[in-house]
Design a protein around this motif. Structure first.
Motif, short mmCIF file in Angstrom:
data_model
loop_
_atom_site.label_atom_id
_atom_site.label_comp_id
_atom_site.label_asym_id
_atom_site.label_seq_id
_atom_site.Cartn_x
_atom_site.Cartn_y
_atom_site.Cartn_z
N LYS A 159 109.26 5.66 -13.57
CA LYS A 159 110.64 5.17 -13.54
C LYS A 159 110.73 4.17 -12.40
N ARG A 160 111.75 3.32 -12.43
CA ARG A 160 111.86 2.30 -11.39
C ARG A 160 112.14 2.91 -10.02
N THR A 161 112.57 4.16 -9.99
CA THR A 161 112.80 4.82 -8.71
C THR A 161 111.50 5.29 -8.07
N GLY A 162 110.36 5.15 -8.75
CA GLY A 162 109.08 5.56 -8.20
C GLY A 162 108.64 6.93 -8.67
N LEU A 163 109.40 7.54 -9.58
CA LEU A 163 109.05 8.86 -10.09
C LEU A 163 108.07 8.73 -11.25
N ALA A 164 106.92 9.39 -11.12
CA ALA A 164 105.95 9.40 -12.21
C ALA A 164 106.50 10.23 -13.36
N LEU A 165 106.48 9.69 -14.57
CA LEU A 165 107.13 10.34 -15.70
C LEU A 165 106.27 11.40 -16.36
N SER A 166 104.96 11.34 -16.20
CA SER A 166 104.09 12.29 -16.89
C SER A 166 102.75 12.33 -16.18
N ILE A 193 125.44 6.06 -0.14
CA ILE A 193 124.65 6.01 -1.37
C ILE A 193 124.14 4.60 -1.64
N VAL A 194 125.01 3.62 -1.44
CA VAL A 194 124.71 2.24 -1.84
C VAL A 194 123.80 1.54 -0.83
N GLU A 195 124.02 1.75 0.45
CA GLU A 195 123.37 0.93 1.47
C GLU A 195 122.22 1.63 2.16
N ARG A 196 121.58 2.58 1.47
CA ARG A 196 120.36 3.14 2.03
C ARG A 196 119.35 2.01 2.20
N PRO A 197 118.68 1.92 3.35
CA PRO A 197 117.78 0.78 3.58
C PRO A 197 116.64 0.76 2.58
N PRO A 202 112.83 -11.69 -1.05
CA PRO A 202 111.40 -11.48 -0.85
C PRO A 202 111.07 -10.69 0.41
N ALA A 203 112.00 -10.57 1.36
CA ALA A 203 111.69 -9.92 2.63
C ALA A 203 111.56 -8.41 2.51
N SER A 204 112.14 -7.81 1.49
CA SER A 204 112.13 -6.36 1.37
C SER A 204 111.78 -5.93 -0.04
N ALA A 205 110.99 -4.87 -0.14
CA ALA A 205 110.66 -4.31 -1.44
C ALA A 205 111.69 -3.28 -1.83
N LEU A 206 112.01 -3.21 -3.12
CA LEU A 206 112.94 -2.21 -3.61
C LEU A 206 112.30 -0.83 -3.62
N ASN A 207 111.00 -0.80 -3.91
CA ASN A 207 110.31 0.48 -4.00
C ASN A 207 108.82 0.23 -4.02
N SER A 208 108.04 1.29 -3.83
CA SER A 208 106.59 1.19 -3.97
C SER A 208 106.06 2.49 -4.54
N PHE A 209 105.01 2.39 -5.37
CA PHE A 209 104.41 3.55 -6.02
C PHE A 209 102.95 3.61 -5.61
N THR A 210 102.52 4.72 -5.07
CA THR A 210 101.13 4.89 -4.71
C THR A 210 100.37 5.49 -5.88
N VAL A 211 99.33 4.78 -6.34
CA VAL A 211 98.60 5.19 -7.55
C VAL A 211 97.29 5.85 -7.13
N ALA A 241 124.16 3.11 -10.11
CA ALA A 241 123.60 1.80 -9.76
C ALA A 241 122.38 1.95 -8.85
N THR A 242 122.44 2.90 -7.92
CA THR A 242 121.30 3.12 -7.02
C THR A 242 120.11 3.69 -7.78
N GLU A 243 120.38 4.58 -8.74
CA GLU A 243 119.30 5.10 -9.56
C GLU A 243 118.68 4.00 -10.42
N THR A 244 119.51 3.07 -10.88
CA THR A 244 119.04 2.01 -11.77
C THR A 244 118.31 0.91 -11.01
N TYR A 245 118.90 0.45 -9.89
CA TYR A 245 118.38 -0.73 -9.21
C TYR A 245 117.63 -0.42 -7.91
N GLY A 246 117.62 0.83 -7.50
CA GLY A 246 116.86 1.21 -6.33
C GLY A 246 117.69 1.15 -5.06
N PRO A 247 117.21 1.82 -3.99
CA PRO A 247 117.94 1.83 -2.71
C PRO A 247 118.14 0.42 -2.17
#
Length: 541
Positions: A441-448, A289-293, A402-411, A264-270
């Motif tokens: 991926k939704r976890t912020g990992l660049a796939l290629s 595992i579940v409640e990482r900020p 809206p107060a917290s982001a699930l993840n962010s990706f720096t491009v 679930a954490t891999e799917t929906y983020g920390p």
């Protein structure tokens, strides 16, 4: 069922009796209130010896009282007299999971799975099997704390398993070994939990049949359909719990909870559990595992005004809404009369009522905040996540928080012009000023590596409905198609689509993926037929 309130009141003189809360195959539930403590309770009335043995009924209260955990219903008192057995337990005003399950999000469904598995882990450690896990036996208190209840058919496990000469349960959720009247163990409860999670995540149980006997055959021999519309890692955890052989299921309820938490954490983020509205009391390793900020957005908005709480559903032991949810008895020596028929839920009328409601547009709490201008935004297909692009960063949000982001990706140091989700929500594409497209991926990992080929800034990007093809448009006046059927080796599909004389600022696929439209600053919209598979197009290059 015995409903003589005067007789019941005489057995529990310390309590005032109230209205009937529920009635099922095993007993009657009345509301009550302690005269001195002013504590609201639920009083469950059972027949003593309805199976020809008083010990299981007498033991229910002792078992429940010994299982001290926030996710297990608390028992305050128990009284046995002649043919009545009364159990006084906490009032659960939040109603049953059966009442809530149609409106439950996937994240909330996972939270239900974790809480239930945690409760089962405690029970199994004491040698207690539940044997009837189902939505009607999962309740909530007034503060949305989940409680597993109705251990009325549980028995002490002798050694590592219990062999039952007569098996009780609800056919829709029963494990193969229950139908075969074999050895039962913790894996039996995990199978029922797996069925329940499958139903919560997909909207339908893995097996449906017109009668309990056909349903039994499916549970024993049929392979459950794949769990579609769910991330692969999460689906794998649920499907493993549905293994026919108990030895192929998770080793314990705690092990299942760990697997579910990781998936679930891999799917929906920390921090995904924080937006479900369900309170969790988990073991430390699972909670870690579940409640990482979750990551906090650069500018934190004002607190969100909470919406008025909906009217609470009927508390405590809610009556099953379908005959298939009633318990069923299997005997090794003879058939038992009165086996209920299995009926499918009627969902069409509820859906029709929803469609008839008026639609009103209004602000939803506070805005999602960026530190730079926002150039693009896109919803995931399930509507639960929002991606937004600002400057050199893509932010991923839960629309419920809206107060917290699930993840962010720096491009890299390049302005992000456009973002898009794949149809299954597992992949995100970003188009940048640096002439490239990136897959995430939704976890912020660049796939290629970046998809390069445009001679100018990439203005827009979109996935085809099947998720295997990606289209992008740029300031070079070209549209490019990309094969993204393989995450690790995406690549271009044929030559660029030329015809525009200005920057292509928008691309969009038709619902069947057969037609692509591109809009340009040259004041034209062009249509392109996309009617070959990715493999065919690659062979032509």
């Amino acid at each position: 069922m015995i409903e003589e309130k005067e007789r019941i009141a005489a057995l529990v003189p310390g309590y005032e009796l109230g209205a009937r809360l529920g009635r099922g195959a095993f007993g009657l539930v009345l509301a009550g209130r302690h005269r001195e403590l002013h504590r609201d309770v639920a009083i469950k009335i059972l027949f003593v010896g309805q199976e020809g043995d008083t010990e299981p009924n007498k033991g229910e209260a002792r078992l429940l009282a010994s299982l001290d955990h926030p996710h297990i219903v608390r028992v305050y008192d128990a009284v046995t007299a002649e043919d009545l057995h009364l159990i006084v337990m906490e009032m659960l005003a939040g109603g049953t999971l059966a009442r809530r399950q149609q409106d439950l999000t996937a994240e909330a469904s996972c939270a239900v799975g974790l809480a239930t598995a945690t409760a089962l882990s405690v029970a199994h450690a004491r040698g207690v099997l539940h044997r009837d896990i189902k939505p009607a036996n999962i309740l909530f208190d007034a503060d949305n704390l989940l409680k597993v209840t109705d251990f009325g058919i549980a028995k002490m496990a002798e050694g590592t398993a219990t062999t039952a000469s007569g098996v009780m349960g609800t056919p829709r959720y029963m494990a193969p070994e229950q139908f075969l009247v074999g050895q039962l163990g913790p894996a039996t409860d995990l199978y029922a939990l797996g069925v329940m999670l499958y139903e919560l995540l997909s909207g339908e149980p893995p097996f449906l049949a017109p009668n309990p006997f056909a349903l039994a055959q499916q549970h024993v021999t049929a392979v459950p359909p794949p769990l579609t519309g769910v991330d692969e890692s999460l689906a794998a955890v649920v499907m493993r719990a549905l293994a026919k052989d108990p030895a192929d299921r998770p080793a314990s309820a705690h092990a299942f909870a760990l697997e579910l938490a990781r998936a679930a954490t891999e799917t929906y983020g920390p921090g995904w559990a924080g937006g479900t509205g369900i309170r969790l009391r988990l073991d430390d390793d699972i909670r870690a595992i579940v409640e990482r900020p979750a990551m906090v957005a650069p500018v934190v908005p004002a607190p969100v005004t909470s919406a008025p709480r909906a009217q609470a559903p009927t508390p405590n032991d809610e009556l099953p809404t379908q005959q298939s949810d009633l318990p069923w008895f299997v005997s090794t020596d003879r058939a038992v009369d009165g086996i209920p028929r299995v009926q499918l839920p009627g969902k069409a009328s509820a859906w029709s009522r929803r469609r008839q409601r008026a639609i009103h547009a209004r602000p939803m709490g506070t805005p999602f905040r960026h530190t730079h201008g926002v150039h693009s935004a896109a919803f995931s297909s399930d509507g639960r996540m929002l991606a937004s692009a600002s400057h050199d960063t893509v932010w991923l949000w839960s629309i419920f928080n809206p107060a917290s982001a699930l993840n962010s990706f720096t491009v890299r140091p390049s302005r992000v012009c456009s973002v898009a989700f794949s149809s299954d929500g597992r992949m995100l594409a970003s188009a940048s000023h640096d002439k490239t497209v990136l897959l995430w991926k939704r976890t912020g990992l660049a796939l290629s590596s970046p998809l390069a080929g445009h001679a100018g800034e990439v203005c827009s990007v979109v996935f085809a409905p099947d998720g295997r093809t990606l289209a992008s448009g740029g300031t070079d006046a070209k549209v490019r198609l990309w094969d993204v059927s393989s995450w690790n080796t995406p690549g271009p599909l044929g030559d660029p689509l030329a015809g525009h004389t200005g920057a292509v600022s928008s691309v969009v696929f038709a619902s069947d993926g057969g037609i692509l439209a591109s809009g340009s600053e040259d004041t034209t919209v062009r249509l392109w037929r996309v009617n070959r598979t990715s493999a065919e197009r690659r062979q032509e290059r």
